[in-house]
Write an enzyme that holds these catalytic residues in place. Structure first.
Site, PDB file in Angstrom:
ATOM      1  N   ASN A 139      -4.469  -3.744   9.408  1.00 24.39           N
ATOM      2  CA  ASN A 139      -3.907  -3.880   7.925  1.00 24.39           C
ATOM      3  C   ASN A 139      -3.258  -3.985   7.286  1.00 24.39           C
ATOM      4  OD1 ASN A 139      -4.848  -2.186   5.590  1.00 24.39           O
ATOM      5  ND2 ASN A 139      -2.769  -1.208   5.809  1.00 24.39           N
ATOM      6  N   TYR A 159       3.556  -2.019   0.287  1.00 22.84           N
ATOM      7  CA  TYR A 159       4.600  -1.050   0.088  1.00 22.84           C
ATOM      8  C   TYR A 159       6.167  -1.259  -0.271  1.00 22.84           C
ATOM      9  CZ  TYR A 159       0.109   0.225   2.814  1.00 22.84           C
ATOM     10  OH  TYR A 159      -0.533  -0.110   3.302  1.00 22.84           O
ATOM     11  N   ARG A 160       6.986  -0.577  -1.263  1.00 27.60           N
ATOM     12  CA  ARG A 160       8.046  -0.961  -1.555  1.00 27.60           C
ATOM     13  C   ARG A 160       8.789   0.179  -0.309  1.00 27.60           C
ATOM     14  NH1 ARG A 160       8.491   4.900  -4.745  1.00 27.60           N
ATOM     15  NH2 ARG A 160       9.718   6.268  -3.431  1.00 27.60           N
ATOM     16  N   TRP A 204       4.544   4.215   2.862  1.00 25.40           N
ATOM     17  CA  TRP A 204       3.460   4.385   2.812  1.00 25.40           C
ATOM     18  C   TRP A 204       2.864   5.264   2.342  1.00 25.40           C
ATOM     19  CZ3 TRP A 204       3.714   1.305   7.924  1.00 25.40           C
ATOM     20  CH2 TRP A 204       3.899   2.302   8.632  1.00 25.40           C
ATOM     21  N   GLU A 261      -8.144  -8.031   5.427  1.00 27.25           N
ATOM     22  CA  GLU A 261      -7.558  -9.027   4.759  1.00 27.25           C
ATOM     23  C   GLU A 261      -7.490 -10.364   4.777  1.00 27.25           C
ATOM     24  OE1 GLU A 261      -5.715  -4.365   4.234  1.00 27.25           O
ATOM     25  OE2 GLU A 261      -6.294  -5.956   5.724  1.00 27.25           O
ATOM     26  N   ASP A 289       9.530   3.873 -11.114  1.00 24.26           N
ATOM     27  CA  ASP A 289       7.897   3.178  -9.738  1.00 24.26           C
ATOM     28  C   ASP A 289       7.294   2.572 -11.019  1.00 24.26           C
ATOM     29  OD1 ASP A 289       5.753   2.490  -8.063  1.00 24.26           O
ATOM     30  OD2 ASP A 289       6.821   3.796  -7.207  1.00 24.26           O
TER      31      ASP A 289
END
Length: 482
Positions: free
Chosen positions: A170, A174-175, A188, A234, A283
């Site tokens: 995967n 994500y931050r 996540w 991906e 965010d």
């Protein structure tokens, strides 16, 4: 053409006058955010900060900040819809007719087989190697974006994990909060595949290997943000976008592969049960997300190119750079959404709804309560299940014209009969839900109503001018002196 690394894409933008180099010193504490926010609002160029306070690395940002740049990043496409059309062609189920049809079908297969990732033994991203105490994450030009943020964040790192049992890879976006020189907080969320991988590893009492790549080829960076099903690689998707195979290299300390042409790669392990407070963070919703416990990664190895460029992004109240990235998803995935929900003619995910709060959908209405059927189908369609508000309009309404949509929604709706209220999952970051992870949802049927739906008054015709008069006035416009 495909851009196989960040440098080649930035060079192409600079040749077109769509990249600006900032040579004066800038502060990653709030100042860069304010600069970028103003440039994004003006739909300005990509930015390359060459002198970031506290770091020797240049910082690329606003790289995807317009739809034109976003389309260019994905294989030099003319538009985002062009990429969606390519996917639509692959999804056509017709049997080949004659030699030309057979040749076309064969061409589709060749295109798919030519895009899986390709393993290489040596890679630019491993020209410099640091391990153990040599690592200092503060060397990277991470941003303290908003005044209330809990610290420095790295906002565009592509996180690689594998399912501990199936081996399924995967790639997620994500931050990442910098806790100290060697520790990163991984935000996540509950619906993300990497979180599921970590949960399986913890259940088995195992460490989870993680690799985080920065400044990847543009199509790869986008693919990390795409809402792909867990069983779709991906890197296969990125190869399809680039129309060439993505080169991958084995990490040095963890059993994972990363893009060979990345700028910087962090490698490490997550120990079972390891959590640290993460946040707060301003965010993409435009609000701060609170402090929550999230996994903390100990970085064992940092590799990079000899001339790395760090890439990041500012998120916050729209508009921001992630807007065009979300629009890319909207247009590229329309053909796939039509496969799941064939009733849909078109849809729009408003940037102001941060792409999961609102969906505007047009349908070719064929039977009573068709709009409500589509609402339920969308709420069952992968990550569109997080949508809080669905507005359904007729096919003759342009879903991208918010004025027209508002006119339909305000005028075509009896709010005692045409509104569907329900409950279901919402985004992890949704602060409006009275409890985390689930909340209220609404569907608004703004289509013309039929007698079979209980509307017996006779739906009125919309006002439209005689086309002949429209043509006449257009032809004589200069005569009016207006």
């Amino acid at each position: 053409m495909a851009y196989d690394d960040l440098q080649s894409f930035l060079n192409a933008l600079e040749k077109e006058g769509d990249l600006k180099r900032i040579k004066v010193e800038v502060d990653p504490y709030l100042e860069i955010t304010e600069i970028v926010t103003r440039v994004v609002k003006e739909r300005g160029p990509a930015l390359l900060f060459e002198n970031v306070k506290g770091s020797s690395l240049p910082l690329a940002i606003n790289v995807f900040g317009t739809e034109r740049r976003m389309a260019k990043a994905l294989g030099d496409a003319k538009s985002l819809d062009e990429i969606g059309d390519r996917i639509g062609e692959l999804l056509k189920p017709e049997l080949p007719q004659g030699w030309s049809g057979f040749r076309e079908a064969l061409g589709k297969l060749v295109r798919l087989k030519s895009v899986p990732p390709k393993k290489v033994r040596h890679a630019p991203c491993q020209e410099i190697v640091k391990k153990g105490d040599e690592i200092d994450l503060y060397e990277l030009p991470g941003l303290h974006t908003w005044p209330g943020d809990g610290g420095v964040f790295l906002n565009l790192g592509l996180t690689h994990t594998r399912h501990p049992e199936t081996g399924q890879r995967n790639l997620g976006l994500y931050r990442l909060q910098v806790h100290d020189k060697r520790t990163l907080g991984l935000h996540w969320q509950i619906h993300k595949d990497s979180r599921a991988h970590h949960a399986v590893a913890e259940r088995r009492g195992e460490r989870l290997p993680v690799a985080i790549a920065f400044g990847c080829p543009p199509a790869v960076t986008y693919a990390a943000s795409a809402p792909l099903p867990a069983d779709i690689d991906e890197y296969l998707f990125a190869g399809f976008l680039m129309q060439e195979r993505v080169e991958m290299v084995e990490c040095l300390t963890v059993p994972l592969q990363v893009p060979a042409n990345a700028q910087i790669v962090l490698e490490g392990w997550l120990d079972p049960g390891e959590r640290r407070p993460e946040g707060p963070f301003g965010d993409h919703t435009g609000f701060y997300t609170p402090v929550e416990p999230f996994p903390a990664l100990t970085v064992e190895c940092m590799t990079m190119r000899s001339d790395p460029i760090f890439q990041s992004i500012v998120v916050g109240r729209p508009p921001q750079e992630d807007g065009p990235m979300g629009k890319a998803t909207e247009r590229i995935f329309l053909p796939l959404l039509k496969v799941m929900v064939p009733d849909i003619v078109d849809y729009d995910l408003p940037v102001e709804g941060v792409f999961h709060n609102c969906a505007i959908v047009s349908i070719d209405k064929r039977y009573p309560k068709h709009a409500q059927k589509v609402m339920h189908a969308i709420w069952g369609a992968h990550l569109l299940s997080l949508t809080k508000l669905i507005i359904v309009v007729d096919a003759d309404c342009d879903v991208h014209d918010y004025s027209e949509v508002a006119w339909r929604a305000f005028g075509n709706v009896d709010y005692a009969r045409d509104v569907l209220i329900t409950e279901g999952p919402v985004d992890h970051l949704d602060h409006s839900a009275y409890q985390q992870f689930w909340g209220g949802k609404m569907g608004v049927d703004a289509t013309r109503k039929w007698p079979e739906e209980g509307y017996t008054r006779g739906w009125p015709d919309m006002i439209e001018q005689d086309p002949a008069i429209v043509e006449k006035v257009t032809r004589r416009w200069k005569e009016y002196g207006l």
